[in-house]
Enzyme design. Structure first.
Site, PDB file in Angstrom:
ATOM      1  N   SER A   1     -27.230 -30.764  12.008  1.00  0.00           N
ATOM      2  CA  SER A   1     -26.825 -30.311  10.658  1.00  0.00           C
ATOM      3  C   SER A   1     -27.052 -28.815  10.503  1.00  0.00           C
ATOM      4  O   SER A   1     -27.943 -28.379   9.781  1.00  0.00           O
ATOM      5  CB  SER A   1     -27.564 -31.103   9.577  1.00  0.00           C
ATOM      6  OG  SER A   1     -28.948 -31.193   9.822  1.00  0.00           O
TER       7      SER A   1
ATOM      8  N   VAL B   1       0.832  -1.198   0.000  1.00  0.00           N
ATOM      9  CA  VAL B   1       0.000   0.000   0.000  1.00  0.00           C
ATOM     10  C   VAL B   1       0.872   1.256   0.000  1.00  0.00           C
ATOM     11  O   VAL B   1       1.931   1.304   0.618  1.00  0.00           O
ATOM     12  CB  VAL B   1      -0.943  -0.005   1.229  1.00  0.00           C
ATOM     13  CG1 VAL B   1      -0.176   0.089   2.524  1.00  0.00           C
ATOM     14  CG2 VAL B   1      -1.970   1.103   1.127  1.00  0.00           C
TER      15      VAL B   1
END
Length: 635
Positions: free
Chosen positions: A542, A33
């Protein structure tokens, strides 16, 4: 006047004709950057006279308003278009810019420097021929420099420009330049990057961008623009090896024409060539090469064409046409490198969509063999891949595809991974090779099939998948339903979460990746039981929609019934028959669904049971009635 107009028109035509003949170079700028990537691209646009007067005026006004460059033009403002980028002074998205000189046309991608946007950089680099890697002369080689260089080598870019920028801020020091150059080349050698041109520069001041700078009399190499105009990269068929043609569209405007449309991504083709359709292996000859401007005798890589064949054979979108002398490989299991791009980690065993060329298939990954430390290139152990991590994994596809190793063809060896629920791109990767077992393991045809089993039992096999929070009543209701089915003379089997963990899944814990594997195994067992003709009841929390969908997709559409046992967590916690919620609240039980691990409720279950207003007996009756309605049971 008419004569002058004709002369101007002729000049325009000549200019456009010469412009068409110019070669095209695609390159990226990358690095850490604030290394000056956007400023460099803005400077290139400015120096190549690609800005209109109103753009220059706006740039001058914006530069004075921002005031970050001491009165000089802030060229980064030409590229950083997002408001968030201008406010933060960083590049977030990939910005593509087009410019040209007398010698060449260019497409440049300004890619983000922040680590969190590495996925954007990978996208921008995927089609580039050259990488311009910027390094701030004050900071030297940084972690993100190494990360981007690793990605550059991974993608297959072999031409690197090391732009050692902001030398004006270190007094144009030759010592600084040579030290950074030596450090970078030592790292790049480990990646196999050896075609490196290092240039000392100041993008802001224009040093060594288009003209040699008097501030660096010790430098005798090319300017950046001079190098970009002259660097030789393979184009068209030269770079692409054997003929490859992914079918994008079956073109059938009438009964007299059947063509296969797409873009050639490898080699070339001519009339009469013998082609093989992959993965099916069928063969035919090229009858016509059709384009909007008429038929051709030959076509090369990069051209969009429609091919017709001398034989009527079954070809679909996603198939690949190749020459019989050099066909692509076909397999359904691979070793691959994956760059993970999503905030949510890549979980082994979880199903994703894999898109390679024009083909989309379902895929899941084995646990990573390793992930890569981009600083040291060390191979580290890993159970999953987090955002921006790079790892090597084995992939299992639900069907065979045609492919080439990525190093041989980017288009037939590169892929993206897509979340099946959100349709978001979550990863990108490169195929290395097919696993040997994908060639050695074949599906064995069995005469006594699912229909034979079902007929013998006089029933329609299916899966009843009970999902809900712990304590919701799944096992109680499932047990009652099985008793009713048994009384009706039906052949059943109940897979219960706790019971399965005593045997088949006793090696699994409760981490997210283990929960995914838990359901993957159970889904496969349920599929086998349906194949055996059984009505199979599955009672598992689940918690994740993706795994429930994976289990659903293993059987026919009319063979899966999701039963959502819908109980508010407050009610489930009050019941707490096993004392698990109390342990979770005390911190003794980690990753407990509903407390510190999420539960993703079904969006469109076939059956929803609200246990706040129904007893288990009533719930069982409702489920039996739904099975009668669906034709699983007779009235």
């Amino acid at each position: 006047m008419a004569h002058v107009s004709d002369m101007i028109a002729d000049d325009i035509v000549q200019y456009l004709h010469s412009h068409e003949k110019k070669s095209m170079l695609r390159f990226i700028t990358c690095g850490s950057v604030d290394d000056g990537k956007s400023t460099l691209i803005g400077r290139l646009l400015y120096e190549s006279k690609m800005l209109f007067e109103d753009q220059l005026s706006q740039l001058e006004a914006d530069s004075k308003k921002v005031g970050t460059q001491g009165g000089d033009l802030d060229f980064a403002l030409l590229v950083d278009g997002l408001s968030a980028e201008r406010e933060q002074g960083i590049t977030i998205d990939v910005a593509y810019r087009f410019f040209s000189t007398d010698k060449r046309k260019f497409i440049v991608a300004d890619t983000p420097g922040h680590e969190q946007y590495t996925r954007n950089m990978f996208t921008g680099a995927s089609t580039a021929d050259v990488a311009v890697i910027l390094i701030d002369g004050r900071k030297g080689v940084l972690t993100q420099t190494r990360r981007h260089s690793y990605l550059v080598s991974l993608i297959g870019i072999r031409h690197v420009v090391l732009a050692i920028n902001k030398l004006d801020m270190v007094d144009y020091s030759q010592e600084v330049f040579e030290r950074i150059d030596a450090e970078y080349r030592a790292f790049a050698a480990q990646l196999g990057l050896d075609n490196i041109v290092s240039i000392p520069m100041s993008a802001l001041r224009g040093d060594n961008i288009t003209e040699h700078s008097a501030n660096t009399p010790w430098y005798h190499g090319p300017t950046l623009m001079g190098h970009l105009e002259s660097v030789e990269v393979a184009e068209g068929a030269e770079q692409s090896g054997p003929f490859r043609f992914p079918v994008q569209w079956v073109n059938r405007p009438n009964l007299d024409f059947r063509g296969y449309s797409g873009t050639i991504v490898g080699g070339g083709v001519k009339l009469g060539d013998r082609l093989r359709v992959l993965p099916s292996g069928r063969e035919s000859n090229v009858a016509r090469i059709v384009t909007q401007d008429g038929d051709l005798e030959t076509a090369a890589s990069g051209q969009a064409v429609t091919l017709t064949l001398t034989d009527e054979i079954d070809i679909s979108r996603g198939d690949i046409l190749a020459t019989v002398e050099a066909p692509a490989g076909v397999a359904d299991q691979f070793e691959s490198t994956i760059v993970w791009m999503a905030e949510e980690a890549m979980i082994p065993g979880r199903p994703y969509l894999l898109k390679i060329g024009t083909k989309t298939v379902t895929v899941n990954s084995a646990p990573p063999k390793y992930k890569v430390n981009v600083n040291t290139l060390e191979h580290l152990a890993a159970k999953k891949l987090e955002l921006n991590e790079i790892g090597v994994c084995n992939l299992n596809l639900d069907q065979a595809i045609a492919f080439d190793p990525y190093k041989e063809n980017r288009d037939t060896g590169g892929f993206i991974l897509i979340d099946r629920l959100t349709n978001s791109t979550v990863g990108a990767g490169l195929l290395h090779f097919a696993l040997r077992r994908s060639q050695n393991i074949h599906w064995q045809a069995i005469d006594v099939n699912k229909q034979a089993h079902a007929t013998l039992k006089a029933q329609k096999p299916c899966v009843l998948w009970f999902t809900g929070l712990s304590g919701a009543g799944k096992s109680t209701i499932a047990n009652m339903v099985e008793k009713r089915l048994h009384a009706l003379g039906k052949h059943t089997y109940l897979l219960d979460g706790d019971n399965v963990r005593h045997g088949l899944n006793k090696d699994l814990g409760f981490s997210e990746e283990d929960r995914v594997e838990n359901i993957r195994r159970v889904g496969e067992v349920a599929r086998l039981m349906v194949d055996a003709g059984l009505v199979t009841l599955v009672s598992f929390i689940s918690p994740f929609r993706s795994e429930r969908k994976m289990s659903r997709d293993l059987v026919a559409a009319d063979e899966f019934f999701e039963v959502f046992v819908d109980t508010p967590i407050g009610v489930a916690e009050q019941r707490d028959p096993k004392g698990l919620y109390r342990k979770a609240r005390r911190g003794e039980l980690k990753n407990f669904t509903g407390i510190d691990s999420p539960y993703e409720a079904p969006e469109n279950p076939e059956i929803r049971i609200d246990t706040t207003d129904k007893t288990p007996e009533q719930a069982a009756e409702l489920i039996i009635a739904r099975l009668v309605e669906a034709g699983v049971l007779e009235r």
